[in-house]
Design a protein around this motif. Structure first.
Motif, PDB file in Angstrom:
ATOM      1  N   ASN A 529      40.253  36.038  35.510  1.00 42.54           N
ATOM      2  CA  ASN A 529      39.398  36.885  36.348  1.00 42.54           C
ATOM      3  C   ASN A 529      37.934  36.800  35.900  1.00 42.54           C
ATOM      4  OD1 ASN A 529      39.295  38.489  38.619  1.00 42.54           O
ATOM      5  ND2 ASN A 529      39.420  40.411  37.468  1.00 42.54           N
ATOM      6  N   ASP A 532      36.440  39.835  34.281  1.00 38.61           N
ATOM      7  CA  ASP A 532      36.237  40.925  35.239  1.00 38.61           C
ATOM      8  C   ASP A 532      35.077  40.739  36.211  1.00 38.61           C
ATOM      9  OD1 ASP A 532      38.380  42.515  35.164  1.00 38.61           O
ATOM     10  OD2 ASP A 532      37.573  43.959  33.719  1.00 38.61           O
ATOM     11  N   ARG A 533      34.553  39.533  36.299  1.00 39.52           N
ATOM     12  CA  ARG A 533      33.587  39.299  37.383  1.00 39.52           C
ATOM     13  C   ARG A 533      34.336  39.184  38.707  1.00 39.52           C
ATOM     14  NH1 ARG A 533      30.442  34.061  35.433  1.00 39.52           N
ATOM     15  NH2 ARG A 533      29.312  34.226  37.394  1.00 39.52           N
ATOM     16  N   GLY A 534      35.619  38.812  38.639  1.00 40.55           N
ATOM     17  CA  GLY A 534      36.402  38.610  39.853  1.00 40.55           C
ATOM     18  C   GLY A 534      36.497  37.131  40.175  1.00 40.55           C
TER      19      GLY A 534
HETATM   20  C1  LIG Z   1      39.056  41.142  38.779  1.00 40.01           C
HETATM   21  O1  LIG Z   1      37.704  41.593  38.788  1.00 40.01           O
HETATM   22  C2  LIG Z   1      37.339  42.318  39.946  1.00 40.01           C
HETATM   23  C3  LIG Z   1      35.837  42.586  39.886  1.00 40.01           C
HETATM   24  O2  LIG Z   1      35.509  43.263  38.709  1.00 40.01           O
HETATM   25  C4  LIG Z   1      38.167  43.583  40.053  1.00 40.01           C
HETATM   26  O3  LIG Z   1      37.827  44.285  41.235  1.00 40.01           O
HETATM   27  C5  LIG Z   1      39.634  43.189  40.122  1.00 40.01           C
HETATM   28  O4  LIG Z   1      40.441  44.345  40.122  1.00 40.01           O
HETATM   29  C6  LIG Z   1      40.003  42.311  38.923  1.00 40.01           C
HETATM   30  N1  LIG Z   1      41.367  41.803  39.136  1.00 40.01           N
HETATM   31  C7  LIG Z   1      42.280  41.779  38.178  1.00 40.01           C
HETATM   32  C8  LIG Z   1      43.612  41.212  38.554  1.00 40.01           C
HETATM   33  O5  LIG Z   1      42.063  42.199  37.048  1.00 40.01           O
END
Ligand SMILES: *[C@@H]1O[C@H](CO)[C@@H](O)[C@H](O)[C@H]1NC(C)=O
Ligand SMILES: *[C@@H]1O[C@H](CO)[C@@H](O)[C@H](O)[C@H]1NC(C)=O
Ligand SMILES: *[C@@H]1O[C@H](CO)[C@@H](O)[C@H](O)[C@H]1NC(C)=O
Ligand SMILES: CC(=O)N[C@H]1CO[C@H](CO)[C@@H](O)[C@@H]1O
Ligand SMILES: [Mn+2]
Length: 598
Positions: A529, A532-534
């Motif tokens: 991910n 956490d940037r997505g």
């Molecule tokens: C990945 O990062 C996004 C953006 O921060 C967040 O919205 C999403 O929940 C995350 N997905 C996972 C599977 O951790």
């Protein structure tokens, strides 16, 4: 700003003729096609410069060939984008006498373009002066087509998805963050999107001439009231707003009135005209891309649904056309570029919610396909034959979405080289389309993915890989884009933006190949991910087979083979039930053949 009225043209040494209208639209209505009128070159991008003894035209790689054909011997083509070509400002500074004045209509030039030219000219003491009277209009005289004045239609919430009141709330929040008291909007697609209204003042672009000023408590629309939709009053009720309508021509007065209150801060996009921008003292300006431009690029749930559905209907029309075309050619029927394009349009016209085309169809055979923005005219049309590659780039406006799709076919026997480059273009498209990337990377970063397979054998293409697409709006939509060039306002790619994925290859004088889909940006099924940037990827929503006969399978990786087979399965799954239900067994059997796995 001091506007100068030119009575005696000896006071300027050069005059710039931009291709913009007063809203910096990419496409103009005929009234505003001043650069095409004066130069003969009618491509969508290009700037003419006329000096005492020369005439020059700058345009980019998409248009070199077209410009060479259309400009007569009085004109010098300046190929923008080549390192050997000086920019317009540098050329003027080098070639005009020191201290010369260069005139331009400040309404037709964005602030962003004005400033660098001003700086370049300064190096030889030259300067840019805003000219009040448009010199081209004076030459054009009574033959200049009138400004379009078409009536506006409302776009119901079942298509628009979000009320004007809600959009205003979102804009107000952004204005508060930036401490802006007023937002000036001059881009026609931003106004149409924000007001949930559509027009037809510019061909293929469902926009209408207007300006808008948004404050915390007032929504001012500068539009001639005769153009307003008949249901304007119920439209405001449905959208929970009151829109104050003022004359189109009073925008300048109103800006001057607002800025006269000391300390007000006015938000205006750097892409708005120099004229509007210069009405605001520098100390009161906030020059950033508008919040509307950014909000519009991320589609809402209703817009997304409409986008997907309209692409399925568009896919039916495309398959009907290509099936018909192949059959006609097999039977020795004579089809030319124009009769082909007309047939495609007739299939689209039968589709639900069809409004019109989204740009002139590029129906191009053989060498004409190497002219990237070619569209056939009765003088230049070629026959579509079994001996040539046929490139067809087309799109439509539907009430629920805008389409833009290119397919390339060879209905006879392609050469090995043609197959190789087709396969490499496809590899680029598959690589780009399947990549998983961190949210908000800029489109420019991904561009190379689509070119790598061509670069491997020393080939390239001189256009971008992708552009944003409007929702029942302009087929090219900012502020995002994927290309070699830096996009100054690109906020980065985000979920539910829609862009094109369109690598190509062009062999001048022989053929052109392009494969183009529209893709939606969606969350990726990834274990990573990016801290956490997505993680994001693309989902292809264009539904039309890509000719597998042109593929050299050995050049594809296992993953690429899987991707093209999976795409064709999706096309079959989406389109075949509709064709079956319509009883169109002719197109259905073509679709079956074209979607076979390789
Ligand atoms: C990945 O990062 C996004 C953006 O921060 C967040 O919205 C999403 O929940 C995350 N997905 C996972 C599977 O951790
Ligand atoms: C041009 O350059 C000179 C010297 O650098 C500077 O003083 C002047 O303000 C500049 N003019 C403009 C219009 O930028
Ligand atoms: C195109 O086909 C028409 C009809 O057969 C023919 O008359 C014409 O010469 C062809 N044009 C070219 C350029 O081959
Ligand atoms: C714009 C352009 O180059 N069009 C060409 C398309 O093909 C026909 C037929 O070969 C030419 O005559 C045109 O010049
Ligand atoms: Mn496109």
């Amino acid at each position: 700003m001091q506007l100068v009225r030119v009575r005696d043209i000896s006071c300027i040494s050069a005059y710039i003729v931009p291709s913009d209208d007063a809203h910096q639209s990419e496409y103009q209505c005929q009234h505003d096609e001043r650069r095409a009128f004066i130069s003969g070159f009618d491509g969508s991008a290009g700037t003419a410069v006329i000096t005492r003894n020369s005439a020059l035209l700058w345009t980019d790689g998409r248009y070199y060939q077209q410009a060479e054909k259309q400009l007569d011997s009085n004109w010098i083509l300046m190929k923008d984008g080549l390192t050997t070509t000086p920019s317009l400002g540098v050329w003027l500074a080098q070639n005009l006498p020191r201290g010369s004045a260069v005139g331009v209509d400040p309404r037709l030039f964005s602030f962003r373009l004005w400033k660098p030219i001003e700086n370049e000219l300064n190096s030889s003491d030259c300067h840019l002066i805003p000219i009040e009277n448009n010199l081209i209009d004076e030459i054009w005289g009574e033959n200049q087509p009138p400004q379009t004045f078409n009536s506006i239609k409302t776009l119901k919430l079942e298509y628009a998805g979000v009320t004007v009141a809600k959009k205003w709330d979102l804009v107000r929040e952004k204005m508060q963050e930036k401490k802006a008291d007023a937002l000036i909007v001059s881009a026609l697609d931003e106004i149409a999107w924000f007001l949930n209204m559509r027009g037809s003042d510019i061909d293929f672009n469902p926009v209408f001439f207007a300006y808008m000023i948004i404050t915390r408590d007032q929504l001012l629309a500068f539009v001639d009231s005769e153009k307003l939709p008949t249901d304007f009053s119920s439209h405001q009720t449905e959208n929970e707003v009151q829109i104050k309508v003022l004359p189109y021509s009073s925008i300048g007065l109103e800006i001057s009135r607002i800025v006269s209150t000391k300390g007000t801060k006015i938000w205006i996009s750097p892409t708005s005209s120099y004229y509007l921008t210069a009405l605001i003292p520098k100390s009161q300006r906030l020059q950033e891309v508008t919040p509307i431009c950014l909000l519009k690029s991320i589609k809402n749930d209703v817009e997304i649904k409409g986008f997907v559905n309209s692409h399925v209907r568009d896919g039916i029309a495309l398959c009907q056309y290509f099936a018909w075309l192949e059959n006609q050619l097999d039977h020795g029927e004579k089809i030319d570029e124009i009769s082909g394009a007309d047939k495609l349009e007739s299939f689209r016209r039968t589709q639900d919610k069809y409004v019109g085309l989204s740009f002139p169809t590029i129906s191009s055979s053989g060498p004409n396909g190497s002219i990237i923005h070619y569209h056939p005219t009765s003088e230049t049309k070629r026959n579509i034959t079994l001996n040539d590659i046929y490139l067809c780039d087309s799109g439509a406006q539907y009430l629920d979405g805008t389409t833009d799709v290119t397919r390339t076919f060879h209905f006879g026997i392609p050469t090995e080289f043609q197959k190789e480059v087709y396969t490499r273009v496809l590899k680029g498209q598959l690589t780009f389309g399947s990549t998983i990337f961190p949210a908000k990377v800029k489109g420019q970063v991904l561009d190379t993915l689509a070119r790598k397979a061509l670069w491997d054998i020393g080939l390239d293409y001189s256009h971008g890989t992708g552009h944003g697409v409007g929702h029942f709006l302009n087929v090219h939509e900012g502020p995002i884009g994927v290309g070699i060039r830096h996009m100054p306002d690109d906020p980065g790619l985000q979920e539910n933006m829609f862009i094109s994925n369109e690598p190509g290859f062009y062999k001048d004088g022989e053929f052109g190949i392009r494969i183009e889909d529209i893709v939606q940006i969606v969350p990726a099924q990834s274990t990573y991910n990016f801290s956490d940037r997505g993680a994001l990827t693309f989902k292809t929503i264009t539904m039309c087979p890509k000719q597998t006969k042109m593929i050299i399978k050995e050049l594809l990786t296992d993953l690429e083979i899987h991707l093209i087979n999976r795409y064709h399965q999706q096309v079959w799954d989406n389109l075949s039930p509709i064709l079956s239900q319509q009883g169109d067994s002719f197109t259905l059997s073509w679709l079956k053949k074209e979607t076979q796995p390789i």
